[in-house]
Every structure is written in C-alpha cells, then in structure tokens.
Design a protein around this motif. Structure first.
Motif, PDB file in Angstrom:
ATOM      1  N   THR A   1       0.837  -1.191   0.000  1.00  0.00           N
ATOM      2  CA  THR A   1       0.000   0.000   0.000  1.00  0.00           C
ATOM      3  C   THR A   1       0.878   1.250   0.000  1.00  0.00           C
ATOM      4  O   THR A   1       2.092   1.167   0.140  1.00  0.00           O
ATOM      5  N   HIS A   2       0.238   2.374  -0.167  1.00  0.00           N
ATOM      6  CA  HIS A   2       0.926   3.659  -0.277  1.00  0.00           C
ATOM      7  C   HIS A   2       0.739   4.457   1.005  1.00  0.00           C
ATOM      8  O   HIS A   2      -0.327   4.398   1.622  1.00  0.00           O
ATOM      9  N   THR A   3       1.753   5.231   1.385  1.00  0.00           N
ATOM     10  CA  THR A   3       1.625   6.117   2.547  1.00  0.00           C
ATOM     11  C   THR A   3       2.514   7.344   2.370  1.00  0.00           C
ATOM     12  O   THR A   3       3.542   7.279   1.693  1.00  0.00           O
ATOM     13  N   THR A   4       2.103   8.422   3.025  1.00  0.00           N
ATOM     14  CA  THR A   4       2.932   9.636   3.039  1.00  0.00           C
ATOM     15  C   THR A   4       3.734   9.746   4.331  1.00  0.00           C
ATOM     16  O   THR A   4       4.485  10.704   4.496  1.00  0.00           O
ATOM     17  N   ARG A   5       3.582   8.788   5.244  1.00  0.00           N
ATOM     18  CA  ARG A   5       4.364   8.862   6.482  1.00  0.00           C
ATOM     19  C   ARG A   5       5.803   8.441   6.205  1.00  0.00           C
ATOM     20  O   ARG A   5       6.099   7.805   5.209  1.00  0.00           O
ATOM     21  N   LYS A   6       6.682   8.803   7.126  1.00  0.00           N
ATOM     22  CA  LYS A   6       8.093   8.442   7.022  1.00  0.00           C
ATOM     23  C   LYS A   6       8.271   6.970   7.393  1.00  0.00           C
ATOM     24  O   LYS A   6       7.542   6.451   8.231  1.00  0.00           O
ATOM     25  N   PRO A   7       9.249   6.311   6.805  1.00  0.00           N
ATOM     26  CA  PRO A   7       9.510   4.908   7.165  1.00  0.00           C
ATOM     27  C   PRO A   7       9.892   4.764   8.639  1.00  0.00           C
ATOM     28  O   PRO A   7      10.536   5.634   9.204  1.00  0.00           O
ATOM     29  N   ARG A   8       9.453   3.645   9.249  1.00  0.00           N
ATOM     30  CA  ARG A   8       9.827   3.298  10.625  1.00  0.00           C
ATOM     31  C   ARG A   8      10.978   2.297  10.569  1.00  0.00           C
ATOM     32  O   ARG A   8      10.931   1.347   9.785  1.00  0.00           O
ATOM     33  N   GLY A   9      11.950   2.483  11.415  1.00  0.00           N
ATOM     34  CA  GLY A   9      13.019   1.497  11.549  1.00  0.00           C
ATOM     35  C   GLY A   9      13.641   1.095  10.228  1.00  0.00           C
ATOM     36  O   GLY A   9      14.171   1.921   9.501  1.00  0.00           O
ATOM     37  N   LYS A  10      13.517  -0.176   9.895  1.00  0.00           N
ATOM     38  CA  LYS A  10      14.140  -0.727   8.687  1.00  0.00           C
ATOM     39  C   LYS A  10      13.171  -0.852   7.509  1.00  0.00           C
ATOM     40  O   LYS A  10      13.456  -1.570   6.550  1.00  0.00           O
ATOM     41  N   GLU A  11      12.019  -0.187   7.580  1.00  0.00           N
ATOM     42  CA  GLU A  11      11.064  -0.267   6.472  1.00  0.00           C
ATOM     43  C   GLU A  11      11.701   0.233   5.183  1.00  0.00           C
ATOM     44  O   GLU A  11      12.469   1.191   5.196  1.00  0.00           O
ATOM     45  N   GLN A  12      11.330  -0.427   4.075  1.00  0.00           N
ATOM     46  CA  GLN A  12      11.891  -0.080   2.772  1.00  0.00           C
ATOM     47  C   GLN A  12      10.790   0.262   1.781  1.00  0.00           C
ATOM     48  O   GLN A  12       9.730  -0.370   1.778  1.00  0.00           O
ATOM     49  N   ASN A  13      11.090   1.231   0.922  1.00  0.00           N
ATOM     50  CA  ASN A  13      10.190   1.591  -0.161  1.00  0.00           C
ATOM     51  C   ASN A  13      10.051   0.409  -1.115  1.00  0.00           C
ATOM     52  O   ASN A  13      11.014  -0.308  -1.377  1.00  0.00           O
ATOM     53  N   ASN A  14       8.848   0.181  -1.619  1.00  0.00           N
ATOM     54  CA  ASN A  14       8.515  -0.899  -2.553  1.00  0.00           C
ATOM     55  C   ASN A  14       8.561  -2.281  -1.909  1.00  0.00           C
ATOM     56  O   ASN A  14       8.420  -3.284  -2.600  1.00  0.00           O
ATOM     57  N   VAL A  15       8.778  -2.343  -0.604  1.00  0.00           N
ATOM     58  CA  VAL A  15       8.784  -3.611   0.126  1.00  0.00           C
ATOM     59  C   VAL A  15       7.711  -3.556   1.213  1.00  0.00           C
ATOM     60  O   VAL A  15       6.817  -4.391   1.252  1.00  0.00           O
ATOM     61  N   ASP A  16       7.820  -2.568   2.093  1.00  0.00           N
ATOM     62  CA  ASP A  16       6.864  -2.417   3.187  1.00  0.00           C
ATOM     63  C   ASP A  16       5.692  -1.525   2.784  1.00  0.00           C
ATOM     64  O   ASP A  16       4.550  -1.794   3.138  1.00  0.00           O
ATOM     65  N   TYR A  17       6.003  -0.451   2.109  1.00  0.00           N
ATOM     66  CA  TYR A  17       5.027   0.515   1.573  1.00  0.00           C
ATOM     67  C   TYR A  17       5.634   1.119   0.329  1.00  0.00           C
ATOM     68  O   TYR A  17       6.836   1.025   0.089  1.00  0.00           O
ATOM     69  N   TYR A  18       4.780   1.778  -0.432  1.00  0.00           N
ATOM     70  CA  TYR A  18       5.261   2.738  -1.411  1.00  0.00           C
ATOM     71  C   TYR A  18       5.229   4.068  -0.666  1.00  0.00           C
ATOM     72  O   TYR A  18       4.152   4.586  -0.366  1.00  0.00           O
ATOM     73  N   PHE A  19       6.387   4.583  -0.291  1.00  0.00           N
ATOM     74  CA  PHE A  19       6.439   5.846   0.443  1.00  0.00           C
ATOM     75  C   PHE A  19       6.302   6.991  -0.550  1.00  0.00           C
ATOM     76  O   PHE A  19       7.073   7.091  -1.505  1.00  0.00           O
ATOM     77  N   GLU A  20       5.289   7.811  -0.337  1.00  0.00           N
ATOM     78  CA  GLU A  20       4.906   8.863  -1.270  1.00  0.00           C
ATOM     79  C   GLU A  20       5.054  10.240  -0.628  1.00  0.00           C
ATOM     80  O   GLU A  20       5.061  10.367   0.593  1.00  0.00           O
ATOM     81  N   THR A  21       5.100  11.245  -1.480  1.00  0.00           N
ATOM     82  CA  THR A  21       4.940  12.620  -1.031  1.00  0.00           C
ATOM     83  C   THR A  21       3.453  12.946  -1.144  1.00  0.00           C
ATOM     84  O   THR A  21       2.693  12.200  -1.775  1.00  0.00           O
ATOM     85  N   ASP A  22       3.020  14.058  -0.575  1.00  0.00           N
ATOM     86  CA  ASP A  22       1.618  14.459  -0.748  1.00  0.00           C
ATOM     87  C   ASP A  22       1.288  14.627  -2.226  1.00  0.00           C
ATOM     88  O   ASP A  22       0.187  14.286  -2.674  1.00  0.00           O
ATOM     89  N   GLU A  23       2.248  15.134  -3.001  1.00  0.00           N
ATOM     90  CA  GLU A  23       2.026  15.376  -4.425  1.00  0.00           C
ATOM     91  C   GLU A  23       1.887  14.056  -5.198  1.00  0.00           C
ATOM     92  O   GLU A  23       0.984  13.904  -6.015  1.00  0.00           O
ATOM     93  N   SER A  24       2.787  13.100  -4.967  1.00  0.00           N
ATOM     94  CA  SER A  24       2.707  11.827  -5.695  1.00  0.00           C
ATOM     95  C   SER A  24       1.492  11.017  -5.250  1.00  0.00           C
ATOM     96  O   SER A  24       0.859  10.343  -6.064  1.00  0.00           O
ATOM     97  N   PHE A  25       1.126  11.121  -3.986  1.00  0.00           N
ATOM     98  CA  PHE A  25      -0.048  10.417  -3.465  1.00  0.00           C
ATOM     99  C   PHE A  25      -1.308  10.900  -4.186  1.00  0.00           C
ATOM    100  O   PHE A  25      -2.182  10.103  -4.521  1.00  0.00           O
ATOM    101  N   ALA A  26      -1.388  12.197  -4.419  1.00  0.00           N
ATOM    102  CA  ALA A  26      -2.569  12.787  -5.066  1.00  0.00           C
ATOM    103  C   ALA A  26      -2.749  12.305  -6.502  1.00  0.00           C
ATOM    104  O   ALA A  26      -3.849  12.364  -7.046  1.00  0.00           O
ATOM    105  N   LYS A  27      -1.702  11.800  -7.123  1.00  0.00           N
ATOM    106  CA  LYS A  27      -1.764  11.351  -8.516  1.00  0.00           C
ATOM    107  C   LYS A  27      -2.113   9.871  -8.672  1.00  0.00           C
ATOM    108  O   LYS A  27      -2.293   9.392  -9.784  1.00  0.00           O
ATOM    109  N   LEU A  28      -2.206   9.135  -7.577  1.00  0.00           N
ATOM    110  CA  LEU A  28      -2.453   7.695  -7.633  1.00  0.00           C
ATOM    111  C   LEU A  28      -3.905   7.383  -7.979  1.00  0.00           C
ATOM    112  O   LEU A  28      -4.805   8.168  -7.714  1.00  0.00           O
TER     113      LEU A  28
END
Length: 183
Positions: free
Chosen positions: A35-62
């Motif tokens: 899933t997608h989120t605009t929050r910052k990763p916790r601990g060892k979370e990785q983009n495209n593995v735990d979440y798709y980490f987004e900015t407010d701008e990229s989130f709005a385009k999904l």
C-alpha cells in the motif's frame, strides 16, 4: 481475480494485522499487497517492500481503490498493487483499517475475504506499538484518535461479512488462521 483469494486484514493499531499478514506470506506464500503512505519509514522499512512511500504530491496522482488520513499521514491502496501481488500468487493479502475494509467489501464483494483482528485490552495494543518502535507521543495521539476507537470494534457493515480472529494470544490466532487457510 475470480480464481484468486484476496484476504483483507483489519483491526485496531497494534492488534497484530501485520504479523498475521507476514505469517500468511511466510507459511502460505501469499502475495503481499503493498500500500501507499505519506508517512516516514519506521526502523528498517523499505520503499517498494513495506510501503510505497509517497509525497503528498505523488499520493494525489495515484489511482486508489481506497484511502484514509491518520493524524498527519495518508494511506491508500491501488488496483495496480492488488494485480501485482496476484502476478505470482493465488492468494494475496492486504492490511487495512476498518474503513478501508468496508470499501473493499462494498466494491469487491465476495472477491474479498475480510478478517477482523480483535484484541480486548487497549494496554496490550499500547505495549505492542511501543515494542515496534512507535514514539510515545505518536502512540498517545493514535490511541486518542476517532479512527482508533472505530477500529477497536467490528463495524456494523462488516458484521455479516468478516471473520473475527482473537489475537489476545498468538497461538490461538495462529490456529484460527491455519484453519481458515486449509478450509
């Protein structure tokens, strides 16, 4: 998606939703829907593995199936994420809040199997959030939020749809999950 199984795991923060999802991925080789989120990763979370980490701008385009805002972060899931999980798996699993689970039940009907994870004691949830590394101030905000109170109880919209899993004790929850996966 007709011959595939989509499991939606929902419940309060700290109820064990992610632990159950990880168990399904490990033991039953379920595909994890990212899933997608605009929050910052916790601990060892990785983009495209735990979440798709987004900015407010990229989130709005999904192109989102559902989305929600908690405190200062946005969360959402997309059909692309679901389809990607099904590329190599007959079972896919996603973790959502109860509002998202209601949306999946409404939009996907019997294509989505809803599991509500129940924990009776809010102090247990607080301890689990502390153990996973959430900051004290964030925990207190989360526990005081309307969303947390909503997710503590099975919503009326899911009462005839969801399977309730008691996760006050992991061994009990694990047996119930195993029974659901082998039926």
């Amino acid at each position: 998606m007709a011959d595939k199984k989509l499991i939606v795991i929902t419940g309060a923060t700290g109820s064990g939703k992610t632990s159950i999802r990880d168990y399904l991925v490990e033991k039953y080789h379920a595909g994890k829907i990212i899933t997608h989120t605009t929050r910052k990763p916790r601990g060892k979370e990785q983009n495209n593995v735990d979440y798709y980490f987004e900015t407010d701008e990229s989130f709005a385009k999904l192109h989102l199936l559902e989305h929600v805002k908690y405190v200062t972060a946005q969360y959402g899931s997309s059909m692309e994420g679901i389809n990607k999980a099904f590329e190599n798996h007959d079972v896919a699993v996603i973790v959502l809040d109860t509002k998202g689970a209601i949306t999946y039940a409404r939009k996907l009907k019997d294509q989505a199997e809803i599991w509500f994870i129940k924990v009776d004691d809010p102090d247990t949830l607080r301890q689990r959030m502390q153990k996973r590394g959430d900051e004290s101030q964030r925990i207190e905000k989360r526990l005081a939020s309307d969303e947390f109170m909503r997710d503590m109880h099975l919503p009326d919209e899911l009462k005839n749809v969801a399977t309730v899993i008691d996760n006050n004790d992991w061994q009990v929850a694990q047996k119930q999950v195993d029974n659901l996966m082998t039926k």
